[in-house]
Design a protein around this motif. Sequence first.
Motif, PDB file in Angstrom:
ATOM      1  N   MET A   6      41.587  72.848  26.049  1.00 50.75           N
ATOM      2  CA  MET A   6      41.990  74.025  25.274  1.00 50.75           C
ATOM      3  C   MET A   6      41.989  73.595  23.814  1.00 50.75           C
ATOM      4  O   MET A   6      42.615  72.589  23.459  1.00 50.75           O
ATOM      5  CB  MET A   6      43.384  74.487  25.701  1.00 50.75           C
ATOM      6  N   TYR A   7      41.295  74.361  22.968  1.00 48.54           N
ATOM      7  CA  TYR A   7      41.087  73.997  21.576  1.00 48.54           C
ATOM      8  C   TYR A   7      41.660  75.067  20.660  1.00 48.54           C
ATOM      9  O   TYR A   7      41.454  76.263  20.873  1.00 48.54           O
ATOM     10  CB  TYR A   7      39.590  73.821  21.311  1.00 48.54           C
ATOM     11  N   GLY A  25      47.394  75.888  42.183  1.00 51.24           N
ATOM     12  CA  GLY A  25      47.441  76.896  41.135  1.00 51.24           C
ATOM     13  C   GLY A  25      47.803  76.390  39.750  1.00 51.24           C
ATOM     14  O   GLY A  25      48.462  77.092  38.998  1.00 51.24           O
ATOM     15  N   HIS A  26      47.382  75.176  39.409  1.00 47.84           N
ATOM     16  CA  HIS A  26      47.648  74.651  38.065  1.00 47.84           C
ATOM     17  C   HIS A  26      46.564  73.651  37.669  1.00 47.84           C
ATOM     18  O   HIS A  26      45.783  73.202  38.508  1.00 47.84           O
ATOM     19  CB  HIS A  26      49.035  73.995  37.987  1.00 47.84           C
ATOM     20  N   PHE A  27      46.542  73.306  36.391  1.00 49.29           N
ATOM     21  CA  PHE A  27      45.617  72.287  35.912  1.00 49.29           C
ATOM     22  C   PHE A  27      46.223  70.906  36.135  1.00 49.29           C
ATOM     23  O   PHE A  27      47.440  70.751  36.209  1.00 49.29           O
ATOM     24  CB  PHE A  27      45.332  72.479  34.416  1.00 49.29           C
ATOM     25  N   GLU A  28      45.356  69.908  36.217  1.00 51.59           N
ATOM     26  CA  GLU A  28      45.827  68.531  36.392  1.00 51.59           C
ATOM     27  C   GLU A  28      46.632  68.052  35.192  1.00 51.59           C
ATOM     28  O   GLU A  28      47.528  67.243  35.330  1.00 51.59           O
ATOM     29  CB  GLU A  28      44.646  67.582  36.588  1.00 51.59           C
ATOM     30  N   GLY A  29      46.290  68.514  34.018  1.00 48.57           N
ATOM     31  CA  GLY A  29      47.030  68.141  32.817  1.00 48.57           C
ATOM     32  C   GLY A  29      46.461  66.915  32.132  1.00 48.57           C
ATOM     33  O   GLY A  29      45.448  66.355  32.542  1.00 48.57           O
ATOM     34  N   GLU A  30      47.146  66.507  31.081  1.00 52.30           N
ATOM     35  CA  GLU A  30      46.713  65.370  30.280  1.00 52.30           C
ATOM     36  C   GLU A  30      46.654  64.096  31.111  1.00 52.30           C
ATOM     37  O   GLU A  30      47.347  63.960  32.118  1.00 52.30           O
ATOM     38  CB  GLU A  30      47.675  65.160  29.109  1.00 52.30           C
ATOM     39  N   TYR A  31      45.825  63.158  30.647  1.00 51.45           N
ATOM     40  CA  TYR A  31      45.654  61.885  31.338  1.00 51.45           C
ATOM     41  C   TYR A  31      46.372  60.794  30.566  1.00 51.45           C
ATOM     42  O   TYR A  31      46.216  60.660  29.356  1.00 51.45           O
ATOM     43  CB  TYR A  31      44.164  61.544  31.446  1.00 51.45           C
ATOM     44  N   SER A  32      47.177  60.008  31.260  1.00 49.15           N
ATOM     45  CA  SER A  32      47.888  58.885  30.647  1.00 49.15           C
ATOM     46  C   SER A  32      47.159  57.588  30.979  1.00 49.15           C
ATOM     47  O   SER A  32      47.016  57.242  32.154  1.00 49.15           O
ATOM     48  CB  SER A  32      49.323  58.827  31.178  1.00 49.15           C
ATOM     49  N   LEU A  33      46.722  56.894  29.967  1.00 52.38           N
ATOM     50  CA  LEU A  33      46.071  55.601  30.183  1.00 52.38           C
ATOM     51  C   LEU A  33      47.085  54.565  30.662  1.00 52.38           C
ATOM     52  O   LEU A  33      46.770  53.719  31.487  1.00 52.38           O
ATOM     53  CB  LEU A  33      45.411  55.118  28.896  1.00 52.38           C
ATOM     54  N   LEU A  34      48.304  54.653  30.168  1.00 49.99           N
ATOM     55  CA  LEU A  34      49.348  53.707  30.561  1.00 49.99           C
ATOM     56  C   LEU A  34      49.640  53.788  32.055  1.00 49.99           C
ATOM     57  O   LEU A  34      49.770  52.778  32.738  1.00 49.99           O
ATOM     58  CB  LEU A  34      50.631  53.977  29.765  1.00 49.99           C
ATOM     59  N   ARG A  38      46.879  61.541  35.924  1.00 47.01           N
ATOM     60  CA  ARG A  38      47.071  62.821  35.255  1.00 47.01           C
ATOM     61  C   ARG A  38      48.538  63.231  35.357  1.00 47.01           C
ATOM     62  O   ARG A  38      49.246  62.825  36.274  1.00 47.01           O
ATOM     63  CB  ARG A  38      46.207  63.893  35.908  1.00 47.01           C
ATOM     64  N   ALA A  39      48.962  64.082  34.436  1.00 38.77           N
ATOM     65  CA  ALA A  39      50.348  64.562  34.449  1.00 38.77           C
ATOM     66  C   ALA A  39      50.623  65.431  35.670  1.00 38.77           C
ATOM     67  O   ALA A  39      51.726  65.449  36.191  1.00 38.77           O
ATOM     68  CB  ALA A  39      50.633  65.348  33.172  1.00 38.77           C
ATOM     69  N   ASN A  40      49.623  66.169  36.117  1.00 40.70           N
ATOM     70  CA  ASN A  40      49.708  67.024  37.306  1.00 40.70           C
ATOM     71  C   ASN A  40      50.759  68.121  37.191  1.00 40.70           C
ATOM     72  O   ASN A  40      51.482  68.410  38.137  1.00 40.70           O
ATOM     73  CB  ASN A  40      49.922  66.179  38.559  1.00 40.70           C
ATOM     74  N   HIS A  41      50.864  68.701  36.017  1.00 36.87           N
ATOM     75  CA  HIS A  41      51.729  69.855  35.804  1.00 36.87           C
ATOM     76  C   HIS A  41      51.268  70.568  34.534  1.00 36.87           C
ATOM     77  O   HIS A  41      50.485  70.044  33.752  1.00 36.87           O
ATOM     78  CB  HIS A  41      53.204  69.448  35.705  1.00 36.87           C
ATOM     79  N   ASN A  42      51.758  71.776  34.331  1.00 38.67           N
ATOM     80  CA  ASN A  42      51.311  72.602  33.202  1.00 38.67           C
ATOM     81  C   ASN A  42      52.221  72.548  31.991  1.00 38.67           C
ATOM     82  O   ASN A  42      52.040  73.310  31.055  1.00 38.67           O
ATOM     83  CB  ASN A  42      51.167  74.061  33.650  1.00 38.67           C
ATOM     84  N   GLU A  43      53.204  71.676  31.987  1.00 40.08           N
ATOM     85  CA  GLU A  43      54.149  71.626  30.874  1.00 40.08           C
ATOM     86  C   GLU A  43      53.437  71.378  29.546  1.00 40.08           C
ATOM     87  O   GLU A  43      53.746  72.000  28.539  1.00 40.08           O
ATOM     88  CB  GLU A  43      55.201  70.549  31.120  1.00 40.08           C
ATOM     89  N   TRP A  44      52.475  70.481  29.552  1.00 44.55           N
ATOM     90  CA  TRP A  44      51.755  70.155  28.316  1.00 44.55           C
ATOM     91  C   TRP A  44      50.987  71.374  27.799  1.00 44.55           C
ATOM     92  O   TRP A  44      50.995  71.657  26.612  1.00 44.55           O
ATOM     93  CB  TRP A  44      50.800  68.996  28.586  1.00 44.55           C
ATOM     94  N   LEU A  45      50.345  72.078  28.714  1.00 44.60           N
ATOM     95  CA  LEU A  45      49.620  73.286  28.341  1.00 44.60           C
ATOM     96  C   LEU A  45      50.579  74.323  27.761  1.00 44.60           C
ATOM     97  O   LEU A  45      50.276  74.951  26.745  1.00 44.60           O
ATOM     98  CB  LEU A  45      48.883  73.866  29.553  1.00 44.60           C
TER      99      LEU A  45
END
Length: 165
Positions: A6-7, A25-34, A38-45
């Motif tokens: 999303m931009y 019913g959600h996106f995987e979310g941001e990816y953490s290299l550490l 994936r975050a596996n929730h929509n909180e970031w979105l």
Amino acid sequence: MREYAMYCADCHEYTDLGAFVEKEGHFEGEYSLLHNRRANHNEWLCRFLIRHAGHTLRMTENRTEAYAELLRSAARFLESDIDEMVEMQLERRRLRDHELAAERGLGQLQLHVLRSLIAQEAEAIAREPTDNAAKGQFLLGKEEGLKQALRLLDDLLAKTNLLYK
């Protein structure tokens, strides 16, 4: 696998949505290299949408030139907080799992207490003296009913023990 970003054109910032998990019913979310996940929730979105309310937003699919350009040139939304956010989500999941295990344990305890109370009642009925045949038949039926309840409880306890392990 199709993944999305999303931009926000106004802020020249993006968030990585990952793939859409249809069955949940959600996106995987941001990816953490550490944490290598994936975050596996929509909180970031949701945070991204709130921060960029009223701005021009565009969803971009991976494997396109626009997606590649976006990754090259745009800033990543709260990039320094991704690992911390994934860690918080993992901790929430651990707490939720712990609470679920505690609730299950409490349920098992309640079933064992109920079983003990029914067994005591069945023993008390078995020891009760009878004056006549009718009362004896009545108490025998009551005792058999309690024994059937014990068998059902034992089956339930066995099945729930298998499920919760």
